[in-house]
Design a protein around this motif. Sequence first.
Motif, PDB file in Angstrom:
ATOM      1  N   GLY A 123       0.951  -0.759   0.028  1.00  0.00           N
ATOM      2  CA  GLY A 123       0.268   0.380   0.219  1.00  0.00           C
ATOM      3  C   GLY A 123       1.009   1.347  -0.043  1.00  0.00           C
ATOM      4  N   PHE A 128      -0.856   3.825  -1.740  1.00  0.00           N
ATOM      5  CA  PHE A 128      -2.351   3.374  -1.316  1.00  0.00           C
ATOM      6  C   PHE A 128      -2.795   3.012   0.310  1.00  0.00           C
ATOM      7  N   LYS A 131      -5.877   2.448   2.809  1.00  0.00           N
ATOM      8  CA  LYS A 131      -6.878   2.435   1.067  1.00  0.00           C
ATOM      9  C   LYS A 131      -6.674   0.508   1.248  1.00  0.00           C
TER      10      LYS A 131
END
Length: 328
Positions: A123, A128, A131
């Motif tokens: 991530g 990300f 998320k």
Amino acid sequence: MAHRVHDHQGRLPVTKATVLALPPSSQAKDLRPRWTALDSLLCGAFAGAVAKTVIAPLDRTKIIFQVSSNRFSAKEAFRLIYCTYMKDGLLSLWRGNSATMVRVIPYAAIQFCSHDQYKRLLGSYYGFQGKALPPFPRFLAGSLAGTTAAMLTYPLDMVRARMAVTAREMYSNIMHVFVRISQEEGVKTLYRGFTPTILGVIPYAGITFFTYETLKKLHTEKTKRPQPYPYERLAFGACAGLIGQSASYPLDVVRRRMQTAGVTGSSYGTILGTIRVILTQEGVVHGLYKGLSMNWLKGPIAVGISFTTFDITHSLLLKVHQMGYFTF
């Protein structure tokens, strides 16, 4: 003037108290990641133990058919379970489960914990953080987690397979298996079947985690609820297990043949050689996919229970931490 000085001095302790209250808050934030990793280890271990114990008789039956040349059918499988029960008693259906627990507890703990860590790393790498990951990193996190766990616990899987297909007289306990294999067949035998195991784990773990995480993500987007209900988790896990195990099943048969070659009298030395022998003698459906229907029964149950148990116990532990228990 004296009143102002007195009033100013009276406010100093309040200012000091406010400043002193800040460090504990920052310390709590520093401790949280450590507890998150520990939570994942504990919950993963518990989830794996519960799931494998529930489906142990079916798992043992599947292994017995995988390593034999007898044709598999649901009728024959349940006849084997019944005959084993009548001959050796109910607990005999869980023979080898102690070895399974010794393997699956660290395996599941490492897999779930490393999956969380790989998700954070990927991530952060793909931008990300915090998320839901895109599809490929989601698959990659699962594959890396499964590979990590399999590499660190493989000899225990070998021992579990040997105990499942032999009588109690041959191997009395887990340590006896280790000692006897090392003395009679060599230490390298403990890693026989390692390559097909890793080749099978990559698609299996990747697809399983990918499917489960994707279904949860779609569920959240559709229902606007942050977490699915337990029965929904079971269904998501069952779908994930069904797809993942179907994709990697032939390699599961190959590794079981290689693991148990020393006690079945067969000579399976390489992956390609094992596949060639199976195809020649038994064919594709009745050889490489032998016992798949049993896996369709036990696999979704095991994966569904595992994922559901992990999520629920993880949520409970987080609530316990929020209440102030088990903190240092």
